[in-house]
Design an enzyme around this catalytic site. Structure first.
Site, PDB file in Angstrom:
ATOM      1  N   GLY A 356      34.152   8.720  -2.897  1.00 23.50           N
ATOM      2  CA  GLY A 356      33.112   7.829  -2.414  1.00 23.50           C
ATOM      3  C   GLY A 356      31.843   8.011  -3.215  1.00 23.50           C
ATOM      4  O   GLY A 356      31.642   9.049  -3.840  1.00 23.50           O
ATOM      5  N   GLU A 358      27.604   7.034  -2.736  1.00 20.74           N
ATOM      6  CA  GLU A 358      26.653   6.620  -1.709  1.00 20.74           C
ATOM      7  C   GLU A 358      25.689   5.522  -2.135  1.00 20.74           C
ATOM      8  O   GLU A 358      24.505   5.571  -1.785  1.00 20.74           O
ATOM      9  CB  GLU A 358      25.878   7.860  -1.256  1.00 20.74           C
ATOM     10  N   HIS A 382      30.502  11.624   5.002  1.00 19.24           N
ATOM     11  CA  HIS A 382      29.776  12.215   3.873  1.00 19.24           C
ATOM     12  C   HIS A 382      28.837  11.178   3.241  1.00 19.24           C
ATOM     13  O   HIS A 382      27.631  11.424   3.100  1.00 19.24           O
ATOM     14  CB  HIS A 382      30.791  12.741   2.847  1.00 19.24           C
ATOM     15  N   GLU A 383      29.381  10.034   2.895  1.00 14.33           N
ATOM     16  CA  GLU A 383      28.550   9.026   2.203  1.00 14.33           C
ATOM     17  C   GLU A 383      27.438   8.506   3.116  1.00 14.33           C
ATOM     18  O   GLU A 383      26.323   8.252   2.669  1.00 14.33           O
ATOM     19  CB  GLU A 383      29.415   7.883   1.669  1.00 14.33           C
TER      20      GLU A 383
HETATM   21  N1  BES Z   1      27.566  11.381  -5.035  1.00  9.57           N
HETATM   22  C1  BES Z   1      28.885  11.887  -4.963  1.00  9.57           C
HETATM   23  C2  BES Z   1      29.741  11.476  -6.125  1.00  9.57           C
HETATM   24  C3  BES Z   1      29.212  11.891  -7.476  1.00  9.57           C
HETATM   25  C4  BES Z   1      28.617  13.117  -7.677  1.00  9.57           C
HETATM   26  C5  BES Z   1      29.332  11.034  -8.538  1.00  9.57           C
HETATM   27  C6  BES Z   1      28.128  13.463  -8.931  1.00  9.57           C
HETATM   28  C7  BES Z   1      28.851  11.381  -9.793  1.00  9.57           C
HETATM   29  C8  BES Z   1      28.241  12.604  -9.987  1.00  9.57           C
HETATM   30  C9  BES Z   1      29.569  11.486  -3.652  1.00  9.57           C
HETATM   31  O1  BES Z   1      28.725  11.462  -2.550  1.00  9.57           O
HETATM   32  C10 BES Z   1      30.565  12.556  -3.339  1.00  9.57           C
HETATM   33  O2  BES Z   1      30.168  13.663  -3.155  1.00  9.57           O
HETATM   34  N2  BES Z   1      31.840  12.208  -3.299  1.00  9.57           N
HETATM   35  C11 BES Z   1      32.858  13.155  -2.952  1.00  9.57           C
HETATM   36  C12 BES Z   1      33.194  13.005  -1.480  1.00  9.57           C
HETATM   37  C13 BES Z   1      33.724  14.217  -0.832  1.00  9.57           C
HETATM   38  C14 BES Z   1      32.875  15.430  -0.988  1.00  9.57           C
HETATM   39  C15 BES Z   1      33.944  13.940   0.643  1.00  9.57           C
HETATM   40  C16 BES Z   1      34.069  12.886  -3.809  1.00  9.57           C
HETATM   41  O3  BES Z   1      34.274  11.738  -4.198  1.00  9.57           O
HETATM   42  O4  BES Z   1      34.796  13.810  -4.098  1.00  9.57           O
HETATM   43 ZN    ZN Z   2      28.190  13.457  -1.987  1.00  8.43          ZN
END
Ligand code: BES
Ligand code: ZN
Length: 770
Positions: A356, A358, A382-383
Site C-alpha cells: 500500500g 498512503e 496502516h495506510e
Molecule cells: N509508505 C510506505 C511505502 C513506501 C515506503 C514506498 C518507502 C516507498 C518508499 C507504505 O505506507 C508502507 O509502509 N507499505 C507497506 C505496508 C505494510 C507495512 C503494512 C508495504 O507495502 O509493505
Molecule cells: Zn507505511
C-alpha cells in the site's frame, strides 16, 4: 554558492542530502508553497507533457533576523534529467483584474549544473526586481496551511515532458550529464493493455516515495518541504480503447465524477484535483486506467478495473470506516482527519512494488492483497494511519523515516487491537518482531549494520533510500514506541494516546526530525514534573497519572542511534509482553489471554518440529488414534485460524529450518503443498520460501544442486510473474541466489523483469549481476 560537482562525485551535503533544494528554514531559502501541475498523458509515446507552475515563497523566517535584502534571487529544484526534458522556463505574471490572464516572461535558468546519483539540480533565477503585478506581497499572520507570513510569492512555469525509457534517445539529454553511467528509476510504470485485468486499455501510475517525484515533476523533492497541490491531468478518450480511461490523483476531485465519466462523446477529459493540506513531493501521485468506482464507506470509494470491482468492493466494504473511526477516535483521542472528506482506495496492478501507499485521499493498494476473506485489508489500517503519522506530521529527512513508518506500525496495531482484540495485536507484534530480527540479521551479515539503527544518520548520505529500505524503521520504531508504552509508561496506553494527540497537534502540517520528537516526548512528560513544579510554584504535586513514571530511564542514544536488536526486548519470545505483567498494574489483559492466538501457533509448531500432528485420524471411532495427518492439520489451520497465525506458523517453521531444529519428514514436506491452493499472497510467499529452504537442505539437493523440483519451479515461475511487491520477490530471489541457484534466479528474473517496477528491477538486476 552551490558546488559544481564533477561527474561521479557523491551527493553534496545539503540540508537534506538527498535533494538539491535549499530549503533550510533558518535561512531565507526559497521554498515551494504550491505546486500546480497541468499534464497530458500520452500512452503511445509513453510520456506526460505540459507544465508545472511552482509558487515559490521567499522571505524572512519568523525566527530569523535576516533582512529582505538577503533573500535569494534563485530557487534550486530537483529534476531527474534521465526522465525529464525541460523545454522552457518562465516567470508567470498574473494581471490583477483581468481574470485568469497570465503573462509569461522567459526566465534564466541552469540545468544539470549539479548532478548526483539520484538526479540533477535546476536553478531558476528570479527577475532582478519584482515586476509590478508579478509578485504578490502578502503578510498574513494566520495559522495553518494558509500561512505565507512575510513571504514574497513568485510563480515559475516549467514546460517539460517526461522521457520514456523505451523510446529514450541513446545519448543522455542532460547538458552536463555525468560521464559515469547512471541508472535511475522512474516513478511511472506503464502497462500495456494486455498486462491489465480487462486487456482493454493501457494503464499508468506513479510511485514517488522515496525520491522519485523528480522523475516526473521538477520540484523540491525533500520531505522537509511541504506545499499544496493542484493537479490537472488530461487524458485522450477519443478511441474505442481509451474512451473509458479516467485519472485519479492524490487530492480531491474538483468536478462531478459521474458527469465526467459518463460523457462518452468527449475526445479528451481533464481531471482536476486539489490538495489543500500541504504535502511533501513524495505524495504527488496519479493513476490513469480504465477504472470504475464503487462505494465502500461513508466517504470512501474503491477504484478498480470493472473486472475486479465487485470483488474489491466486497473485500473492502466497511473496512475504511472502521479503521478511520478507531484511529481518530479511540487511539488518537479525537485528532481530526485533515484531508477533506474523502478516503478512497485505488486498486493497483499486482506489479505494484508495495502493498500500500498512503497517497492522500486515495491510498494505492495492491491487487495482490485482495485475498477474498478480508484478511490482508489490515494493510489499510496502516495506510489510514499515515493520514496522521507521515502525511500530517512528516519525517524531515530520510534518516527520520522511522517517524513515518515506526509510528504508523505502532498506531496501526493499536487500531487492530481495538477492533480484533488484544491477542490479535500481540500476534501482529510478534510477526513484526520476527521480521525485525530477520532484517537485522540480514543487514548485519551484509556489512550494513549501520542500517539497523533507527536513525541511520549520515550513513544514508550517498545512498538511495530505496536501497536502504528495510523493515528496521518500521519494526524497531514500533518496538520503541511499545517500549515507551509498556515499560516507561507502565502499560498505560491512554497516556501514549494523550501524548500522540499532542504530538500531532503541535507538529501538524510540518516535518519533524528525530531530535524534535525526542524533545517533544520529554517536554510532554515533564510538563507536570514534580521538580519543575517545585521550582516554579514551590509545590511538589505530581499528577496521579504520572506517579511512578520515570522518563529518565530511557537510553535515547541507544534506542535512536544504536545498531542491532533493541536490548530491552531481547529476552522472551514476545518482546515486552511478559515483562510488563508485573509492572504497572494497569495492563488490560493478563499474559495468557493476550497470548492466546500466539500460543495456538506455538503449540502446533512444537508438535510439527517433533514429528507429531494436531489432528490425529482414528482408524475408526472406537479404536485408538492411528495415523497422523499433516494435511488435515494444514486444512484445519487454514480454515479456522487468522491468516496472521498461519503466517506466524510458517515463519516459525522457517526459523526452525534455518536453525537446523526442524527436519521435515517426507509426509510433512508433501503436506506443505496444501498451501498451493491458497489465495493469500502472504501465505503463498512463506510457503514458497519454506519450500526453497527445505529443498536446499534436503535429500533432493545432492542429486542436482542447481535445480529445484519441477513442481516448485513452476510455482515460483508463476509467483514471480504474478506479484511484484518487493517484500515478496526480493527474499525469494535472494534465497535462490544464496543457495547456489543463481542461474535459476537469473532465468526467472530475465523472464519477468519487464513486469516489475523500476525500483525493484534495478535493485534485483544489481543483486543478480544481470
Ligand atoms: N509508505 C510506505 C511505502 C513506501 C515506503 C514506498 C518507502 C516507498 C518508499 C507504505 O505506507 C508502507 O509502509 N507499505 C507497506 C505496508 C505494510 C507495512 C503494512 C508495504 O507495502 O509493505
Ligand atoms: Zn507505511
Amino acid at each position: 554558492m552551490p558546488l559544481h560537482l564533477k561527474p561521479g562525485q557523491p551527493v553534496p551535503l545539503g540540508p537534506d542530502p538527498h535533494s538539491f533544494a535549499e530549503w533550510d528554514p533558518d535561512s531565507t531559502g526559497a521554498v515551494v508553497t504550491e505546486l500546480r501541475l497541468a499534464l497530458r498523458i500520452d500512452f503511445e509515446k509513453r510520456n506526460l507533457h505540459g507544465f508545472v507552475d511552482l509558487v515559490i515563497g521567499r522571505g524572512r523566517n519568523e525566527n530569523s533576523t535576516s533582512s529582505p535584502a538577503s533573500q535569494p534571487d534563485y530557487v534550486v529544484l530537483d529534476v531527474n534529467l534521465d526522465h525529464i526534458a525541460v523545454q522552457e522556463v518562465c516567470i508567470l505574471r498574473e494581471k490583477a483584474g483581468e481574470d485568469g490572464q497570465e503573462k509569461e516572461t522567459p526566465a534564466k535558468y541552469d540545468l544539470g549544473y549539479e548532478t548526483s546519483a539520484f538526479g540533477d539540480a535546476m536553478k531558476v533565477y528570479f527577475p532582478p526586481s519584482p515586476p509590478i503585478n508579478c509578485m504578490n506581497e502578502t503578510a498574513t499572520t494566520s495559522e495553518g496551511p494558509d500561512e505565507v507570513a512575510n513571504k514574497i510569492l513568485t510563480t515559475i512555469r516549467i514546460k517539460y515532458h517526461t522521457i520514456s525509457a523505451a523510446i529514450k534517445p541513446p545519448v543522455a539529454p542532460a547538458p552536463q550529464a555525468p560521464a559515469a553511467k547512471r541508472k535511475t528509476a522512474s516513478a511511472v510504470q506503464w502497462l500495456r493493455k494486455e498486462q491489465t485485468k480487462g486487456k482493454v486499455a493501457p494503464l499508468a501510475f506513479s510511485q514517488a516515495q522515496a525520491i522519485l517525484a523528480r522523475s516526473f515533476v521538477p520540484c523540491q523533492d525533500t520531505p522537509a518541504v511541504k506545499h499544496k497541490l493542484d493537479f490537472k491531468l488530461t487524458v485522450d478518450t477519443s478511441t474505442e480503447e481509451s474512451k473509458e480511461l479516467v485519472a485519479i490523483c492524490s487530492g480531491e476531485l474538483q468536478q462531478d465524477w459521474d458527469k465526467t465519466v459518463k460523457d462518452t462523446q468527449a475526445q479528451q477529459k481533464t481531471f482536476h484535483y486539489r490538495q489543500e493540506t500541504p504535502i511533501p513531493a513524495y505524495l504527488i501521485a496519479f493513476v490513469v486506467a480504465r477504472f470504475e468506482r464503487a462505494k465502500i464507506g461513508e466517504n470512501s470509494y474503491v477504484f478498480a478495473e470493472p473486472e475486479i470491482l465487485d470483488f474489491a468492493q466486497k473485500e473492502l466494504s466497511g473496512v475504511c470506516d472502521k479503521y478511520l473511526k478507531t484511529a481518530s477516535g479511540t487511539v488518537l483521542l479525537g485528532s481530526p482527519y485533515y484531508w477533506g472528506k474523502t478516503f478512497n482506495v485505488a486498486i493497483m496492478p499486482n506489479s505494484f512494488a508495495f502493498g500500500g501507499m498512503e497517497n492522500p485521499n486515495c491510498t494505492f493498494f495492491s491487487a495482490s492483497l485482495l485475498a477474498g476473506d478480508q484478511s490482508l485489508t489490515t494493510t489499510l489500517a496502516h495506510e489510514i494511519t499515515h493520514s496522521w503519522t507521515g502525511n500530517l506530521v512528516t519525517n524531515k529527512l530520510h534518516e527520520d523515516f522511522w517517524l513515518n513508518e515506526g509510528f504508523t506500525r505502532y498506531v496501526e496495531r493499536r487500531i487492530l487491537g481495538e477492533i480484533f482484540g488484544e491477542d490479535f495485536r500481540e500476534l501482529c507484534l510478534l510477526v513484526g518482531f520476527k521480521d525485525l530480527k530477520k532484517n537485522v540479521d540480514l543487514l548485519t551479515s551484509n556489512n550494513q549494520v549501520h542500517f539497523t539503527a533507527l536513525n541511520p544518520g549520515k550513513t544514508l548520505v550517498g545512498v538511495d533510500p530505496d536501497e536502504a529500505f528495510s523493515r528496521v524503521p518500521y519494526e524497531k520504531g514500533s518496538v520503541f514506541l511499545l517500549y515507551l508504552e509498556r515499560v516507561v509508561l507502565q502499560g498505560r496506553t491512554e497516556l501514549m494516546s494523550a501524548w500522540l494527540k499532542e504530538y500531532l497537534e503541535d507538529f501538524k502540517f510540518q516535518s519533524v526530525s528525530t531530535e524534535e520528537f525526542r524533545e517533544h516526548f520529554i517536554r510532554y512528560f515533564r510538563k507536570h514534573d514534580s521538580k519543575q513544579d517545585e521550582q516554579e510554584h514551590g509545590t511538589n504535586v505530581l499528577p496521579q497519572e504520572l506517579v511512578g513514571i520515570d522518563i529518565d530511564r530511557i537510553d535515547w542514544e541507544k534506542w535512536l542511534y544504536g545498531p542491532g536488536m533493541p536490548e530491552d526486548v531481547q529476552t522472551g519470545e514476545t518482546p515486552l509482553i511478559a515483562a510488563k505483567e508485573s509492572g504497572g498494574g494497569q495492563v488490560v489483559l493478563n499474559a495468557s489471554k493476550r497470548r492466546k492466538m500466539i500460543d495456538e501457533v506455538e503449540k502446533l509448531v512444537e508438535k510439527w518440529t517433533n514429528g507429531h500432528c494436531l489432528v490425529v485420524l482414528a482408524a475408526d471411532a472406537a479404536a485408538p488414534a492411528t495415523s497422523c495427518s499433516f494435511v488435515e492439520d494444514l486444512n484445519f489451520i487454514q480454515s479456522s485460524w487468522k491468516a496472521q497465525q498461519v503466517m506466524l506458523f510458517l515463519d516459525l517453521l522457517i526459523e526452525a529450518l534455518d536453525k537446523n531444529e526442524f527436519q521435515p519428514t517426507e509426509e510433512q514436506a508433501a503436506a506443505f503443498w496444501s498451501f498451493d491452493e491458497t489465495n493469500n499472497v502472504e501465505i503463498r510467499f512463506r510457503f514458497l520460501l519454506f519450500k526453497l529452504k527445505e529443498s536446499a537442505s534436503s535429500r533432493h539437493r545432492e542429486e542436482s544442486p542447481a535445480l529445484v523440483e519441477p513442481r516448485l519451479e513452476a510455482a515460483l515461475d508463476l509467483f514471480f510473474g504474478q506479484h511484484g511487491r518487493g517484500s515478496y520477490v526480493k527474499p525469494l530471489y535472494l534465497q535462490l541466489k544464496n543457495s547456489n541457484r543463481m542461474e535459476l534466479a537469473r532465468k526467472f528474473f530475465l523472464k519477468h523483469k519487464d513486469f516489475y517496477q523500476d525500483t525493484i528491477a534495478i535493485g534485483l538486476a544489481k543483486s543478480l549481476g544481470v
